[in-house]
Design an enzyme around this catalytic site. Structure first.
Site, PDB file in Angstrom:
ATOM      1  N   ARG A  34      87.933  18.852  28.465  1.00  0.00           N
ATOM      2  CA  ARG A  34      87.295  19.510  29.611  1.00  0.00           C
ATOM      3  C   ARG A  34      87.255  18.519  30.771  1.00  0.00           C
ATOM      4  O   ARG A  34      87.491  17.332  30.613  1.00  0.00           O
ATOM      5  CB  ARG A  34      85.875  19.936  29.263  1.00  0.00           C
ATOM      6  CG  ARG A  34      84.999  18.759  28.837  1.00  0.00           C
ATOM      7  CD  ARG A  34      83.533  19.135  28.753  1.00  0.00           C
ATOM      8  NE  ARG A  34      82.725  18.025  28.257  1.00  0.00           N
ATOM      9  CZ  ARG A  34      82.318  16.991  28.969  1.00  0.00           C
ATOM     10  NH1 ARG A  34      82.699  16.887  30.248  1.00  0.00           N
ATOM     11  NH2 ARG A  34      81.590  16.040  28.434  1.00  0.00           N
TER      12      ARG A  34
ATOM     13  N   ARG B  44      22.149   6.338  52.434  1.00  0.00           N
ATOM     14  CA  ARG B  44      22.025   6.109  50.994  1.00  0.00           C
ATOM     15  C   ARG B  44      20.891   6.922  50.372  1.00  0.00           C
ATOM     16  O   ARG B  44      21.105   8.012  49.867  1.00  0.00           O
ATOM     17  CB  ARG B  44      21.851   4.599  50.719  1.00  0.00           C
ATOM     18  CG  ARG B  44      22.405   4.114  49.356  1.00  0.00           C
ATOM     19  CD  ARG B  44      21.553   4.371  48.150  1.00  0.00           C
ATOM     20  NE  ARG B  44      20.204   3.858  48.224  1.00  0.00           N
ATOM     21  CZ  ARG B  44      19.276   4.139  47.317  1.00  0.00           C
ATOM     22  NH1 ARG B  44      19.567   4.904  46.278  1.00  0.00           N
ATOM     23  NH2 ARG B  44      18.040   3.677  47.442  1.00  0.00           N
ATOM     24  N   ASP B  45      19.678   6.446  50.497  1.00  0.00           N
ATOM     25  CA  ASP B  45      18.597   7.081  49.744  1.00  0.00           C
ATOM     26  C   ASP B  45      18.275   8.474  50.254  1.00  0.00           C
ATOM     27  O   ASP B  45      17.865   9.345  49.473  1.00  0.00           O
ATOM     28  CB  ASP B  45      17.346   6.199  49.794  1.00  0.00           C
ATOM     29  CG  ASP B  45      16.381   6.520  48.659  1.00  0.00           C
ATOM     30  OD1 ASP B  45      16.788   7.224  47.722  1.00  0.00           O
ATOM     31  OD2 ASP B  45      15.230   6.046  48.710  1.00  0.00           O
ATOM     32  N   ALA B  46      18.439   8.723  51.561  1.00  0.00           N
ATOM     33  CA  ALA B  46      18.109  10.048  52.095  1.00  0.00           C
ATOM     34  C   ALA B  46      18.970  11.128  51.452  1.00  0.00           C
ATOM     35  O   ALA B  46      18.460  12.135  50.953  1.00  0.00           O
ATOM     36  CB  ALA B  46      18.276  10.063  53.609  1.00  0.00           C
ATOM     37  N   HIS B  47      20.289  10.920  51.439  1.00  0.00           N
ATOM     38  CA  HIS B  47      21.140  11.961  50.836  1.00  0.00           C
ATOM     39  C   HIS B  47      21.112  11.907  49.315  1.00  0.00           C
ATOM     40  O   HIS B  47      21.372  12.906  48.650  1.00  0.00           O
ATOM     41  CB  HIS B  47      22.560  11.921  51.400  1.00  0.00           C
ATOM     42  CG  HIS B  47      23.430  10.806  50.938  1.00  0.00           C
ATOM     43  ND1 HIS B  47      24.150  10.857  49.767  1.00  0.00           N
ATOM     44  CD2 HIS B  47      23.742   9.615  51.506  1.00  0.00           C
ATOM     45  CE1 HIS B  47      24.855   9.745  49.633  1.00  0.00           C
ATOM     46  NE2 HIS B  47      24.626   8.971  50.668  1.00  0.00           N
TER      47      HIS B  47
ATOM     48  N   ARG C 152      19.905  -3.080  41.125  1.00  0.00           N
ATOM     49  CA  ARG C 152      18.981  -2.819  40.019  1.00  0.00           C
ATOM     50  C   ARG C 152      18.805  -4.053  39.123  1.00  0.00           C
ATOM     51  O   ARG C 152      18.852  -3.973  37.897  1.00  0.00           O
ATOM     52  CB  ARG C 152      19.493  -1.645  39.193  1.00  0.00           C
ATOM     53  CG  ARG C 152      19.538  -0.333  39.959  1.00  0.00           C
ATOM     54  CD  ARG C 152      20.331   0.721  39.228  1.00  0.00           C
ATOM     55  NE  ARG C 152      20.324   2.018  39.927  1.00  0.00           N
ATOM     56  CZ  ARG C 152      21.194   2.988  39.702  1.00  0.00           C
ATOM     57  NH1 ARG C 152      22.163   2.833  38.796  1.00  0.00           N
ATOM     58  NH2 ARG C 152      21.113   4.113  40.369  1.00  0.00           N
TER      59      ARG C 152
ATOM     60  N   LYS D 196       8.431  -0.967  46.829  1.00  0.00           N
ATOM     61  CA  LYS D 196       9.306   0.185  46.613  1.00  0.00           C
ATOM     62  C   LYS D 196       8.501   1.306  45.966  1.00  0.00           C
ATOM     63  O   LYS D 196       8.271   1.307  44.756  1.00  0.00           O
ATOM     64  CB  LYS D 196      10.499  -0.205  45.743  1.00  0.00           C
ATOM     65  CG  LYS D 196      11.481   0.926  45.481  1.00  0.00           C
ATOM     66  CD  LYS D 196      12.712   0.400  44.721  1.00  0.00           C
ATOM     67  CE  LYS D 196      13.610   1.524  44.257  1.00  0.00           C
ATOM     68  NZ  LYS D 196      14.113   2.368  45.359  1.00  0.00           N
TER      69      LYS D 196
ATOM     70  N   HIS E 149       8.795   0.719  51.501  1.00  0.00           N
ATOM     71  CA  HIS E 149       9.660   1.873  51.251  1.00  0.00           C
ATOM     72  C   HIS E 149       8.831   2.964  50.566  1.00  0.00           C
ATOM     73  O   HIS E 149       8.099   2.697  49.612  1.00  0.00           O
ATOM     74  CB  HIS E 149      10.820   1.462  50.333  1.00  0.00           C
ATOM     75  CG  HIS E 149      11.625   2.613  49.800  1.00  0.00           C
ATOM     76  ND1 HIS E 149      12.720   3.119  50.447  1.00  0.00           N
ATOM     77  CD2 HIS E 149      11.485   3.349  48.659  1.00  0.00           C
ATOM     78  CE1 HIS E 149      13.238   4.118  49.740  1.00  0.00           C
ATOM     79  NE2 HIS E 149      12.506   4.283  48.649  1.00  0.00           N
TER      80      HIS E 149
ATOM     81  N   HIS F  13       8.691   7.618  49.853  1.00  0.00           N
ATOM     82  CA  HIS F  13       9.309   8.948  49.959  1.00  0.00           C
ATOM     83  C   HIS F  13       8.256   9.900  50.499  1.00  0.00           C
ATOM     84  O   HIS F  13       7.062   9.740  50.226  1.00  0.00           O
ATOM     85  CB  HIS F  13       9.839   9.410  48.605  1.00  0.00           C
ATOM     86  CG  HIS F  13      11.057   8.664  48.161  1.00  0.00           C
ATOM     87  ND1 HIS F  13      12.324   9.189  48.198  1.00  0.00           N
ATOM     88  CD2 HIS F  13      11.198   7.401  47.679  1.00  0.00           C
ATOM     89  CE1 HIS F  13      13.197   8.302  47.752  1.00  0.00           C
ATOM     90  NE2 HIS F  13      12.538   7.204  47.431  1.00  0.00           N
TER      91      HIS F  13
END
Length: 886
Positions: A17, A280-283, A353, A450, A480, A482
């Protein structure tokens, strides 16, 4: 035949072929060999055809490349699937023989070759250049091909010289390592395999999102996702600042005078300094930490001007590190470095931490030290170092690591109880003043209080800050809180009046509820007073508008909390945990029991010995609270049944001492019962002290072998050291869906529907327009073909419809003492036994994971394991049969 270096021919074979390579002969001789064969078979003579060997003169050079659906890295194993996109390339001197097309299904039953390209040129170099171009421009997506291997061959210096032997590939095995290949092409999009498949992977993400929606683990409430939403996050922009930022801002002082000088400048500063927690901490508190980097980048330069007089921006650490990889599929280091570049004038602050770094467990000391060193090098200026149990030895490690990295170290006391209420137990004024003394003795540059839950009342704030100020007149104090009970602004005013130097706030649109107190409120109330913040309210107005609009895009992650909650004084749930715990409760089918969970949280805290509650100790309390609700337990039942209960793993680890020693010691007899029934030895000193150094070199080698030398950096190795499973899952996700961080948030969050069209800048100066044309009905195997138009070109992307393949898969419920059922919904992540094993009552059988909470399932009876009804990775519901014991 083959030819050696001296042009001597060597006979190989004769084929009845035509050879696949016949096209190169046709191109250099101008003779159509196939047509010639047919004519000869029909009886024509050489003379009639015009074939005369003496007149055949090869002209130029031809090269043929066969494109096959084969994977070079798996020894050219055939690949199968649907071709998502098929686009031929062409041009001067190029011939194409092939039958491929978009939507073609490649099966394992036929030859893997789908097209041949033949390049012709006057010289070898010209021909090679043409072939490289045609392979670069060819687009075959959806299946693996050998094109990158062919490009490796064509760009190899030895091949380009025109002198190669049959041993060329064996002598250069790196040719087959295509995932690590890079090419110096003018089109950067084609410079390596990741970039070549970038669009295909992003389309796969959009197709999967359209068919299956978001995974439940992401936490996006599907009822709040507006399908077909036209909210375009790219149009939510802040205007350019009306005035330039003060030269260098507060960070200039820190960089010029160092941490000690900055601490002195803060104490000498007139007025109250602010730290903004929006990034950071807010959301984390309001939106389960789901804020993507793109939203922060868009307002970064304006923020740099508006808040140049701020003490710092808290923008990294805490939960942001693992959430970036786990849910947002982003690199946390890239977030830090990108924002640092855009915000040069405000100090960046992170939450560390202590001995846990940014994880939920203890790490070898060298991991914590190396992490802090890299964080500082990537842009962190201030390290807020805390320990969830105020355990001094863990705090000392974090303080030392951050200090040695060159950071400003903020020694932090985790606040719980109420110093203004003498009936609240061990957390009195004396406890905190003594803790402050011990932190100052460690050499910290400032002290932080904190208040994770918002427990500081104005009266307690005044007492605590006043006492610490009197004890340490030269050390900056940073408070700090909340705003969960709604008293945050009042408490921060009290802190300022009592002698605090810095307080934490969030931009108005991201403040209140479980977040921090309002920045605008404090700025306005203190303007013109001795505590003036130095922040221009007119400058923060446009920033607030930006965050109002941006927050609306993240509606699916809102907790649904509509008001403050003064019952926090009873349950003490930290603000950063409140929304996560609410979401986890929904996932566990306990939505209607949320009020009970809050009460159980307080009870669980007392069961565990009344401890400070912040990651990871807050997770221990939350896990136990949900466990108590789901199992209908009270404090006495927990203690009485401690030896047989399948406690969450975090609870067992805490009682063993794996996160440190709590104030006042461990609760007894609970601790002894839990440990003795599980044959565990207690840890009574710093948990990480006995851990051997982490082998970074070994991990780097492993990762580079798995993901490629050029795709693994030192920061990746650090991420892996902290979160090995999360990191590998993220990288595996990227391999399937690409860098989804490049997608605009509205496109990333909102599933497309048929007819929807979106567009975005895939790279600078390149716009991509995507239209979802159709979603086909599911096939028998559960797959659907999603058809897109990308810049007018059709793509076919197959996706498995998870709802189809899981339909009807209902597990039998456990019944009787010899059948062990799942205590709650989750995923089986480990099996400790096999069928035929002999077990005793209480032996560990399996590990169940439910939202980051791992629970060891104990045997309910002694006997032989008759049947295991689950495999690792299976999802189970409450009471589903796991194991039968005979």
């Amino acid at each position: 035949f083959l030819v050696d270096q001296e042009n001597r021919p060597y006979f190989i074979e004769v084929n009845p072929r035509i050879q696949v390579e016949h096209t190169v002969t046709e191109e250099v001789t101008g003779i159509d060999i196939v047509q010639t064969q047919i004519r000869i078979a029909g009886g024509a003579t050489f003379e009639e055809i015009g074939l005369d060997q003496s007149k055949i003169e090869p002209r130029g050079v031809a090269i043929q490349c066969r494109v096959t659906t084969e994977n070079p890295e798996r020894d050219f194993a055939p690949d199968t699937g649907t071709i998502s996109l098929y686009r031929h390339s062409a041009g001067a001197g190029i011939r194409m023989d092939g039958v491929g097309y978009t939507g073609l299904t490649i099966t394992p039953y036929f030859d893997s070759m789908i097209v041949k390209y033949i390049a012709k040129g006057s010289t070898f170099a010209e021909t090679v250049a043409r072939m490289k171009r045609v392979l670069i421009e060819c687009r075959i997506r959806g299946v693996k091909t050998n094109i990158p291997f062919l490009l490796n061959v064509l760009t190899h210096p030895e091949f380009e010289s025109g002198i190669v032997t049959t041993g060329f590939i064996d002598e250069n095995p790196q040719l087959k390592k295509v995932s690590e290949s890079t090419w110096d092409f003018a089109n950067d999009e084609q410079s390596d395999q990741r970039k070549v498949g970038a669009n295909e992977r992003l389309l796969r993400y959009l197709a999967n999102l359209a068919v299956n929606g978001h995974p439940a683990e992401l936490g996006a409430d599907p009822t709040k996702i507006i399908r077909g939403s036209k909210i375009d996050t790219r149009k939510i922009l802040v205007p350019p600042p009306r005035e330039e930022a003060p030269s260098g801002g507060m960070r200039k002082i820190l960089l010029e005078k160092g941490p000690e000088g900055y601490a002195k400048a803060v104490r000498e500063h007139e007025g109250l300094l602010l730290m903004d927690t929006t990034w950071r901490d807010a959301h984390q508190s309001l939106l389960a930490t789901r804020m993507r980097t793109k939203e922060l980048e868009r307002c970064a330069e304006y923020t740099n001007a508006a808040l140049a007089n701020a003490f710092s921006l808290e923008m990294w650490g805490g939960a942001t590190f693992d959430v970036a990889m786990r849910f947002l599929h982003e690199c946390p280091w890239e977030r830090l470095e990108s924002l640092r570049e855009k915000v040069p004038d405000i100090p960046f602050q992170m939450l560390l931490r202590g001995a846990n770094a940014v994880g939920y467990t203890n790490y070898p000391d060298n991991v914590v030290h190396k992490f802090c060193k890299q964080a500082q090098a990537s842009g962190i200026d201030i390290f807020r170092v805390f320990d969830s149990l105020n355990y001094l030895e863990n705090l000392q490690l974090g303080v030392d690591a951050a200090g040695e990295a060159g950071g400003f170290v903020e020694g932090t006391m985790s606040y719980t109880g109420n110093v203004a209420d003498p009936t609240k137990g061990k957390y009195n004024l004396e406890y905190y003043v003594k803790l402050a003394d011990e932190l100052v003795a460690m050499g910290v540059h400032s002290l932080a209080i904190k208040d994770m839950a918002g427990l500081l009342t104005p009266a307690a704030t005044k007492m605590l800050v006043g006492a610490i100020r009197e004890q340490h007149p030269n050390v900056p104090i940073h408070v700090h809180t909340h705003d969960t009970p709604g008293t945050g602004v009042a408490s921060m005013l009290a802190a300022a009046e009592a002698g605090a130097d810095i307080v934490d706030v969030a931009i108005d649109a991201m403040s209140g509820l479980t977040s921090q107190p309002s920045m605008g409120a404090l700025v306005s109330m203190l303007a013109g007073t001795e505590h003036d913040t130095g922040i221009d309210k007119k400058m923060i107005g446009p920033l607030n508008t930006y965050w109002e609009n941006t927050r609306s895009v993240y509606l699916p992650f809102e907790s649904g909390q509509l008001s403050g909650s003064s019952d926090v004084y009873e349950h003490e749930i930290p603000g950063g945990q409140y929304t996560n715990l609410l979401y986890q409760s929904r996932q566990l089918g306990l939505t209607e029991k949320w009020p009970e969970i809050k009460l159980k949280y307080a009870e669980a805290n007392m069961v565990l010995g009344d401890i400070p509650k912040v990651t990871p100790s807050s997770k221990v309390v939350g896990d136990l609270a949900q466990f108590m609700v789901s199992q209908n337990l009270d404090k006495q039942k927990v203690i009485d049944q401690a030896e047989t209960l399948a406690f969450p793993e975090s609870v067992v680890q805490y009682l063993r001492g794996e996160i440190g020693v709590p104030p006042g010691g461990f609760p007894e007899p609970l601790r002894s019962k839990v440990l003795s029934s599980r044959n565990l030895e207690p840890i009574n000193d710093r948990p990480g002290a006995s851990l051997p150094d982490y082998n970074f070199d070994k991990s780097e080698k492993l990762l580079k072998e798995k993901y490629g030398q050029k795709y693994i950096s030192e920061k990746d190795v650090l991420s892996y050291a902290l979160y090995p499973n999360v990191f590998t899952e993220w990288k595996d996700y990227e391999a399937i869906y690409g860098e989804v961080s490049k997608l605009p948030t509205d496109i990333f969050l909102t599933p497309m529907e048929e007819g929807d069209e979106v567009d975005f800048e895939s790279e600078k100066g390149r716009r991509t327009i995507i239209r979802l044309v159709s979603i086909a009905a599911p096939r028998e195997d559960g797959s659907r073909v999603v058809t897109f138009e990308v810049n007018g070109e059709r793509w076919f992307v197959p996706v498995t419809d998870q709802s189809v393949i899981t339909e009807g898969a209902v597990r039998r419920k456990a019944s009787g003492p010899n059948e062990v059922g799942s205590p709650m919904p989750g995923v089986i992540v480990g099996l400790k036994i096999k069928e035929g094993d002999v077990v005793k009552e209480g032996d560990a059988l399996a590990t169940l994971s439910a939202m980051k909470m791992e629970t060891v399932i104990p045997a309910t009876a002694a006997g032989v394991v008759k049947h295991i009804a689950v495999n690792v990775g299976d999802k189970v519901e409450g009471d589903d049969l796991l194991v039968e014991i005979e």
